[in-house]
Design an enzyme around this catalytic site. Structure first.
Site, PDB file in Angstrom:
ATOM      1  N   TRP A  28       0.188  13.902  21.400  1.00  0.00           N
ATOM      2  CA  TRP A  28      -0.470  13.857  20.090  1.00  0.00           C
ATOM      3  C   TRP A  28      -0.136  15.085  19.266  1.00  0.00           C
ATOM      4  CZ3 TRP A  28      -1.130   9.105  19.374  1.00  0.00           C
ATOM      5  CH2 TRP A  28      -1.536   8.273  20.417  1.00  0.00           C
ATOM      6  N   ASP A  70      -7.433  18.568  16.083  1.00  0.00           N
ATOM      7  CA  ASP A  70      -7.584  17.141  16.364  1.00  0.00           C
ATOM      8  C   ASP A  70      -8.531  17.052  17.563  1.00  0.00           C
ATOM      9  OD1 ASP A  70      -7.393  14.540  17.245  1.00  0.00           O
ATOM     10  OD2 ASP A  70      -5.213  14.566  17.574  1.00  0.00           O
ATOM     11  N   LYS A 109     -13.438   6.938  20.504  1.00  0.00           N
ATOM     12  CA  LYS A 109     -13.587   7.400  21.881  1.00  0.00           C
ATOM     13  C   LYS A 109     -15.022   7.839  22.144  1.00  0.00           C
ATOM     14  CE  LYS A 109      -8.854   8.586  21.303  1.00  0.00           C
ATOM     15  NZ  LYS A 109      -8.186   7.649  22.184  1.00  0.00           N
TER      16      LYS A 109
HETATM   17  N1  PMP Z   1      -5.131  12.219  18.752  1.00  0.00           N
HETATM   18  C1  PMP Z   1      -5.618  12.046  19.996  1.00  0.00           C
HETATM   19  C2  PMP Z   1      -6.059  13.242  20.790  1.00  0.00           C
HETATM   20  C3  PMP Z   1      -5.686  10.751  20.537  1.00  0.00           C
HETATM   21  O1  PMP Z   1      -6.158  10.568  21.776  1.00  0.00           O
HETATM   22  C4  PMP Z   1      -5.263   9.648  19.752  1.00  0.00           C
HETATM   23  C5  PMP Z   1      -5.344   8.213  20.228  1.00  0.00           C
HETATM   24  N2  PMP Z   1      -5.407   7.980  21.553  1.00  0.00           N
HETATM   25  C6  PMP Z   1      -4.749   9.886  18.473  1.00  0.00           C
HETATM   26  C7  PMP Z   1      -4.724  11.184  18.005  1.00  0.00           C
HETATM   27  C8  PMP Z   1      -4.266   8.761  17.600  1.00  0.00           C
HETATM   28  O2  PMP Z   1      -5.361   8.080  17.147  1.00  0.00           O
HETATM   29  P1  PMP Z   1      -5.279   6.765  16.252  1.00  0.00           P
HETATM   30  O3  PMP Z   1      -4.806   5.674  17.154  1.00  0.00           O
HETATM   31  O4  PMP Z   1      -6.706   6.598  15.818  1.00  0.00           O
HETATM   32  O5  PMP Z   1      -4.364   7.019  15.127  1.00  0.00           O
END
Ligand code: PMP
Length: 362
Positions: free
Chosen positions: A101, A173, A197
Site C-alpha cells: 500500500w 494511511d 475494516k
Molecule cells: N491502504 C491499506 C492499508 C489497505 O489495507 C487497503 C485495502 N486493503 C488500501 C489502502 C486500499 O483501500 P481501498 O480498496 O479502499 O482503495
C-alpha cells in the site's frame, strides 16, 4: 447462523451495529422510509451525518485544529488525492515504505511531483517483515509531507511508535488500524482510512485533516478533488454515501457504548496476545515471519509447513464456523484479521482450533 469472520476487509461488523440497522431499515425513526431513501439535505440524514462526525471526534479526541471529512473512492483514491492537493511540480514528499500500500501511494505521487523514498523496510529475500526505526529514516526537512502506512494489512506489520517528522506534516494511511486504540491525532496533519475494516462498510473514506495543512492545498485542481471543498460543505458538497455513513455511525455508537477506545484497545491487546501465544507455543509449525516488535494487532500472518496443510487449515476452520483465514493472494499463508468486531471469545475459539490442528497434524 453467523460465522466467526476473520476477513481482512470488507470485514465483520459488530453485531449490535447490524442489528440496529436491521431494526431501523424499513422505517427510520418513524419517518416511514429507510435512511437510504432520505434526502442527504433533510434533517433526518443530517442528524446521522453530524452524529457520525461528533462520535469520531469524541472517541479519538480530535482537536479543534483538525476537521473530519467523508470522501469516496477508497483509500486508493487518497493515494492520488494527497499529492494532487499538496505536491506542486518539482516539489518533493517523503514516503516510508512498509508494504504494497505504501508502494501504491508512492506510485500515484509520481504524477504530481518528486516523491522520495525516505526509508524502506523491504528486504530482498524476506520481503516486508517489519516497520521502520526512526534511525533508519532519511527525512528531507523541505518535503511537502511525510507519508506512512500505520498498519500493513497484507504483511501483518504495524507501527507501535509513530515516526517523528519534525516540522514536516505527517500523513498516515490508517485504513486497517484506525480506532484500534486511542492515538494522539495532533501528531498528524492528515489521517485517512477506508472504512471497510475497522469502522464500517466499504464506499466511504474517513479523513481527519489539520486545517492549517488543508489551507496549503492547491486551488488549481478541480473542486471535487480539493479537501477544502469537503471541509467548507461539511462533506455535503455532493451526495455522500449516506447508508455507509449511517452504518459507520452505528459502529461508532457501539464503540462509545462499550466504553470507548480504552476498552477496545484492551480487547485488541488480549486478542493479539492470545493468538500470538498460540503461534509461539508451536513456533516450528505456525511460522510467523514478522519481527516481534513490528507485529500487528489487526492482521496476524503465519505459514504452515506446507501449502497443502494451509489449505487443510482453511477448510477445516471453515467447517468449524471460522472464515476469512486465507492469506492475501500475493502473500499466501494464513492471515487472521482481528478488527474491532472480532471478539475475545472468537479468538479463543480459533486458538482452541489451532491447538487441536497442531495435535493432529504437527
Ligand atoms: N491502504 C491499506 C492499508 C489497505 O489495507 C487497503 C485495502 N486493503 C488500501 C489502502 C486500499 O483501500 P481501498 O480498496 O479502499 O482503495
Amino acid at each position: 447462523m453467523r460465522v466467526i469472520n476473520f476477513n481482512a476487509g470488507p470485514a465483520g461488523l459488530p453485531l449490535p451495529a447490524l442489528e440496529r440497522a436491521r431494526d431501523e431499515l424499513l422505517d427510520f425513526q418513524g419517518s416511514g422510509m429507510s435512511i437510504m431513501e432520505h434526502s442527504h439535505r433533510g434533517k433526518e440524514y443530517e442528524a446521522v451525518h453530524n452524529e457520525a462526525i461528533s462520535l469520531l471526534t469524541e472517541l479519538l479526541g480530535i482537536p479543534a485544529t483538525h476537521q473530519v471529512l467523508f470522501l469516496q473512492g477508497g483509500a486508493s483514491q487518497q493515494f492520488a488525492q494527497v499529492p494532487m492537493n499538496f505536491l506542486t511540480a518539482g516539489a518533493s514528499a517523503d514516503y516510508l515504505m512498509t508494504g504494497v500500500w505504501s508502494e501504491k501511494a508512492l506510485d500515484e505521487a509520481k504524477y504530481y511531483g518528486k516523491p522520495r523514498i525516505a526509508g524502506t523496510a523491504l528486504n530482498a529475500s524476506k520481503g516486508y517483515t517489519r516497520v521502520l526505526k526512526q534511525a533508519e529514516l532519511q527525512l528531507d526537512p523541505a518535503a511537502a509531507y511525510v507519508h506512512m502506512t500505520s498498519n500493513n494489512t497484507i504483511y501483518g506489520t504495524q507501527w507501535h511508535t509513530f515516526p517523528e517528522a519534525g516540522r514536516v506534516p505527517l500523513v498516515a494511511d490508517m485504513s486497517s488500524d484506525l480506532l484500534w486504540r486511542p492515538i494522539d491525532v495532533s501528531r498528524f496533519s492528515m489521517i485517512y482510512a477506508g472504512a471497510q475494516k475497522n469502522v464500517g462498510p466499504s464506499g466511504i473514506v474517513l479523513v481527519i485533516v489539520a486545517k492549517d495543512f488543508m489551507a496549503k492545498g492547491r486551488t488549481d485542481i478541480p473542486k471535487i478533488f480539493r479537501y477544502s471543498t469537503y471541509a467548507e460543505n461539511n462533506s455535503l458538497y455532493n451526495t455522500p454515501p449516506t447508508f455507509a455513513i449511517y452504518l459507520c455511525r452505528n459502529v461508532l455508537a457501539w464503540i462509545k457504548g462499550v466504553g470507548g477506545l480504552k476498552q477496545i484497545e484492551q480487547w485488541n491487546r488480549e486478542k493479539g496476545e492470545l493468538l500470538y501465544g498460540a503461534i509461539d507455543r508451536n513456533a516450528a509449525f505456525y511460522r510467523a515471519p514478522v519481527e516481534k516488535e513490528s507485529r500487528s494487532y489487526m492482521n496476524v500472518v503465519f505459514r504452515l509447513p506446507t501449502e497443502a496443510l494451509e489449505e487443510t487449515f482453511v477448510s477445516e476452520a471453515k467447517k468449524a464456523g471460522m472464515v476469512g483465514l486465507k492469506g492475501h493472494r500475493t502473500a499466501g499463508g494464513i492471515r487472521v484479521s482481528l478488527y474491532n468486531a472480532v471478539t475475545v471469545e472468537n479468538v479463543k475459539a480459533l486458538v482452541a482450533f489451532m491447538d487441536q490442528f497442531f495435535k493432529k497434524h504437527g
